[in-house]
Design an enzyme around this catalytic site. Structure first.
Site, PDB file in Angstrom:
ATOM      1  CB  CYS A 101      -0.852   0.021   1.260  1.00 50.66           C
ATOM      2  SG  CYS A 101      -1.714  -1.542   1.520  1.00 50.66           S
ATOM      3  CD  GLU A 102       2.807   4.524  -3.171  1.00 48.82           C
ATOM      4  OE1 GLU A 102       3.046   5.714  -2.865  1.00 48.82           O
ATOM      5  OE2 GLU A 102       3.114   4.026  -4.262  1.00 48.82           O
TER       6      GLU A 102
END
Lengths: 263, 263
Positions: free
Chosen positions: A2-3
């Site tokens: 994810c970011e």
């Protein structure tokens, strides 16, 4: 994976510019199609927007990038699912109330053996490793401190120790906040930048967009942005080190713990 | 005072029609200018939208009334402040996690002597009577039941008893949900309507808008709407009685407690 995206500022600041680049990575320039969320702290209050759909196509994300919500602290997340279905219950950020404040959290990474951690007080609603260990972490803090300790460093050190334990279980990059302090723990990848006078121009990596911060700031403004990857291609971002915890407040680093610091 | 809106349905249903009329009362046809919020339960997850600005002018409220979010349970609130400033922290609905579910609540009315109630487990973030008594109520339930009781009626009876105690402190009209059941307690004013086949046309009181539900439903759909005041002017709404608690699930009334029922 994810970011993550976070902001800490000394004046209420909107995150439209950074968020515009960030949300393009959610199914546009990046593969993080499995939902997104953003949380804002304003006037001691808290609100969040979450959507299990790709941010690049989301009318709610478009509204957020056009509608300047001014805040001291922001946490955002775009998801590429590994543990847990793609659904609202598994969409970051996650929130729980502790000591009369809303604590908000987002995680990047994947953990092993997390089911063995038994949370006190809080229980996960969804079935991700991320939310489970958030509940565990909050429960541990609440068991150690029945109220916010008068010495905040006691809390920060305890938090660093808990992050180190989670780091042992795998990749644990994390943003956590109570709306005042923003805590950033790096296992593998987090970068940050602090913008202050003299302000210059910044240019997004992920969208054809630049902003001249001189036009949008006063000389006293201090605004820091934390992200998984740099969001601009003409500024110098600082890379955090594995095992490092930064404590931000009002755009400044208040404290710093490294993997050399004991629990 | 404020206004409440709730929905319970046996299929994921959007609330765009009802919400369009409701949000007009937030500074348009009604005086409830001091913020608004709405919470949706989808796929076991939860999301909310809250804004301390009048719903009639809010771009977020406009998005919600145009963007069909399909849900089994919805709670919404528009605020006319009495206790507590106009700010995000005081904007309903309020949410806390209990037993691994997000519980969401909104209140209409004003209470006296609420400060004497000491909440267990949960603490208010803002300074309204509404959030304080929500924290108290949730703490009382959690102290009596460490997990959801196998007999749900035990929980419902306990909830009715707690609502009766709050009713003694003043006006306590309330919507509460864990995303499955919708609990509606009436102190002074709550009305409801259940729409099922054969569906007909409904016409809003507060906006020039009508909908023919035949076009948007299947014959098996059951959708109930609960509100402070009727939202349509061509349908028959049922008035709840003071002291009454209704327990809804999937659009149907599962249980009913009146002020004649003991704690």
């Amino acid at each position: 994976m994810c970011e993550l995206l976070g902001m800490s500022a000394n004046v209420p600041t909107d995150i439209c510019f950074s968020f515009t680049g960030f949300l393009r990575r959610g199914g546009g320039t990046g593969p993080h199609r499995d939902g997104w969320g953003i949380a804002f702290y304003e006037e001691g209050g808290y609100r969040e927007f979450r959507d299990p759909h790709p941010s690049a196509d989301s009318p709610i994300a478009r509204l957020i990038s056009d509608y300047p919500i001014k805040s001291h602290v922001v946490i955002s997340h775009i998801r590429q699912a590994n543990v847990g279905d793609i659904c609202l219950a598994n969409t970051h950020p996650f929130t729980r109330e502790m000591w009369g404040r809303q604590w908000c959290y987002a995680h990047n990474g994947q953990l092993g053996g997390w089911q063995a951690l038994v949370p006190a007080f809080y229980q996960a609603v969804g079935d991700t490793d991320s939310e489970h260990v958030f509940c565990w972490l909050m429960g541990e803090l609440r068991q150690r401190f029945t109220a916010p300790p008068s010495d905040p460093e006691a809390l920060w050190k305890a938090l660093h120790g808990l992050c180190e334990r989670l780091h042992e279980l795998g990749v644990f990059n994390m943003l956590l906040t109570d709306g005042r302090h923003l805590y950033c723990y790096c296992a593998t990848k987090l970068v940050h930048i602090t913008r202050r006078a003299p302000f210059g121009e910044a240019r997004l990596c992920d969208a054809e967009m630049a902003v001249d911060f001189v036009e949008h700031t006063t000389p006293a403004d201090v605004v820091s942005v934390i992200a998984t990857e740099p969001l601009t291609d003409n500024e110098r971002w600082t890379h955090m080190l594995p095992g490092e915890l930064l404590v931000w407040r009002d755009g400044e680093i208040m404290a710093h713990y490294s993997c050399m610091d004991g629990d």
